[in-house]
Scaffold this motif. Structure first.
Motif, PDB file in Angstrom:
ATOM      1  N   PRO A  47     124.106  55.599  43.396  1.00  0.00           N
ATOM      2  CA  PRO A  47     124.855  56.770  43.450  1.00  0.00           C
ATOM      3  C   PRO A  47     125.704  57.534  44.664  1.00  0.00           C
ATOM      4  CG  PRO A  47     122.547  57.280  43.250  1.00  0.00           C
ATOM      5  CD  PRO A  47     122.960  55.650  43.086  1.00  0.00           C
ATOM      6  N   TYR A  48     125.115  57.162  45.735  1.00  0.00           N
ATOM      7  CA  TYR A  48     125.632  57.369  47.061  1.00  0.00           C
ATOM      8  C   TYR A  48     127.021  56.608  47.266  1.00  0.00           C
ATOM      9  CZ  TYR A  48     121.151  59.632  48.018  1.00  0.00           C
ATOM     10  OH  TYR A  48     119.998  60.532  47.744  1.00  0.00           O
ATOM     11  N   ALA A  49     126.815  55.299  46.809  1.00  0.00           N
ATOM     12  CA  ALA A  49     127.985  54.205  47.048  1.00  0.00           C
ATOM     13  C   ALA A  49     129.101  54.836  46.357  1.00  0.00           C
ATOM     14  CB  ALA A  49     127.549  52.895  46.835  1.00  0.00           C
ATOM     15  N   LEU A  50     128.804  55.009  44.885  1.00  0.00           N
ATOM     16  CA  LEU A  50     129.714  55.610  44.206  1.00  0.00           C
ATOM     17  C   LEU A  50     130.534  56.905  44.766  1.00  0.00           C
ATOM     18  CD1 LEU A  50     128.334  55.195  40.541  1.00  0.00           C
ATOM     19  CD2 LEU A  50     130.327  54.014  41.461  1.00  0.00           C
ATOM     20  N   ALA A  51     129.573  57.893  45.080  1.00  0.00           N
ATOM     21  CA  ALA A  51     130.262  59.084  45.678  1.00  0.00           C
ATOM     22  C   ALA A  51     131.124  58.774  47.185  1.00  0.00           C
ATOM     23  CB  ALA A  51     129.056  60.044  45.770  1.00  0.00           C
ATOM     24  N   PHE A  52     130.535  57.810  47.848  1.00  0.00           N
ATOM     25  CA  PHE A  52     131.181  57.615  49.133  1.00  0.00           C
ATOM     26  C   PHE A  52     132.646  57.150  49.047  1.00  0.00           C
ATOM     27  CE2 PHE A  52     132.200  54.665  52.429  1.00  0.00           C
ATOM     28  CZ  PHE A  52     131.742  55.343  53.850  1.00  0.00           C
ATOM     29  N   ALA A  53     132.723  56.307  47.844  1.00  0.00           N
ATOM     30  CA  ALA A  53     134.098  55.789  47.602  1.00  0.00           C
ATOM     31  C   ALA A  53     134.951  56.880  47.017  1.00  0.00           C
ATOM     32  CB  ALA A  53     134.160  54.785  46.539  1.00  0.00           C
ATOM     33  N   ALA A  54     134.554  57.819  46.345  1.00  0.00           N
ATOM     34  CA  ALA A  54     135.176  58.855  45.765  1.00  0.00           C
ATOM     35  C   ALA A  54     135.813  59.878  46.743  1.00  0.00           C
ATOM     36  CB  ALA A  54     134.286  59.705  44.855  1.00  0.00           C
ATOM     37  N   GLY A  55     134.758  60.055  48.009  1.00  0.00           N
ATOM     38  CA  GLY A  55     135.055  61.072  48.859  1.00  0.00           C
ATOM     39  C   GLY A  55     136.043  60.338  49.942  1.00  0.00           C
ATOM     40  N   ALA A  56     135.963  59.108  50.126  1.00  0.00           N
ATOM     41  CA  ALA A  56     136.869  58.190  50.940  1.00  0.00           C
ATOM     42  C   ALA A  56     138.389  58.434  50.235  1.00  0.00           C
ATOM     43  CB  ALA A  56     136.515  56.889  51.151  1.00  0.00           C
ATOM     44  N   MET A  57     138.417  58.221  48.987  1.00  0.00           N
ATOM     45  CA  MET A  57     139.602  58.224  48.233  1.00  0.00           C
ATOM     46  C   MET A  57     140.234  59.421  48.111  1.00  0.00           C
ATOM     47  SD  MET A  57     140.105  55.395  44.923  1.00  0.00           S
ATOM     48  CE  MET A  57     139.120  56.369  44.022  1.00  0.00           C
TER      49      MET A  57
END
Length: 269
Positions: A219-229
């Motif tokens: 879940p952290y990785a998914l959200a990390f990618a979202a924040g970066a985008m």
């Protein structure tokens, strides 16, 4: 399709981002077929790309991250919030360090560590930097499917790859066409334009592999990618699309891009 489904997640992510890289190359190839592309058209295309990225950040990344954290009860938002902020902070840090130049900006406004790199190299670096979270997002999505989580589906991962691929088309064009306007040959303009997508397969393999090795981080990785985008969209894509007096058209491009990505995710996911 059956053959694709039988592959491991890392290979699926790699193949999916080869597709997104290929669409970047198709966008860059417009430099061979069009004498010129108006700034108005480029702004609408960039707006569309921004809309796709915003929708993908929620529908394909943040929503699944929150859903798979449901066991935390009222604190289910914590992994998504932490990952989202860390993703944006990471891109901000790289943005401060890596030499790059935003589209249509004068060379004097190059960001990052001072360097003697040429303008064309700085432009490609900027787009390449922005493609890292896109490749990472695709990799993490396929990794989530392999992890067997109910909220992650192969259709959803494929829809994300399709959406990223679609929005890569205008990104490739947005690099190659301005370089051609500055006097670079069509071949060199194309090569620079498509090169920005080369980082996506590498980022995808990294993302998928990391998720498979450390499932609790998903879940952290998914959200990390979202924040970066989202950082990329707010810091670069939308401001650039609004900078030439075509704000209304570019905004409609955002709306259309968001809608296309939403439809893809719901229909396939």
């Amino acid at each position: 399709m059956d053959w694709f489904m039988e592959q491991n997640a890392v290979y699926q992510a790699f193949l999916a981002t080869l597709f997104t890289w290929g669409v970047t190359a198709l966008g860059a190839a417009l430099v061979f077929t069009a004498r010129d592309i108006s700034k108005r058209t480029l702004d609408v295309m960039l707006g569309f790309a921004g809309g796709v990225m915003i929708a993908a950040s929620y529908w394909s990344l943040l929503a699944p991250a929150i859903e798979m954290s449901g066991y935390l009860g009222d604190l289910a938002f914590v992994p998504a919030a932490v990952g989202f902020v860390l993703g944006a902070a990471f891109l901000r840090l790289v943005d401060m360090v890596l030499p790059h130049l935003h589209l249509n900006a004068p060379l004097s406004e190059a960001e990052g560590i001072k360097t003697s790199w040429r303008r064309s190299t700085l432009l490609v670096t900027a787009i390449t930097l922005h493609n890292i979270p896109e490749g990472l997002a695709v990799g993490v999505a396929f990794g989530a499917v392999a992890a067997g989580l109910d909220s992650a589906t192969l259709g959803g991962a494929i829809s994300l790859a399709l959406g990223i691929g679609i929005q890569n088309f205008p990104e490739g064009t947005a690099v190659s066409v301005p370089l051609r306007r500055e006097g670079m040959s069509r071949t060199k303009s194309f090569l620079y334009g498509q090169a920005s997508g080369m980082v996506e397969p590498m980022a995808a393999v990294l993302g998928a592999g990391a998720v498979l090795l450390a499932r609790p981080l998903l879940p952290y990785a998914l959200a990390f990618a979202a924040g970066a985008m989202i950082f990329v969209v707010v810091e670069e894509v939308i401001p650039e699309s609004q900078s030439s007096g075509n704000g209304d058209l570019a905004t409609m491009g955002v709306i259309f891009g968001f809608t296309v990505m939403m439809v893809l995710d719901v229909a396939l996911g």
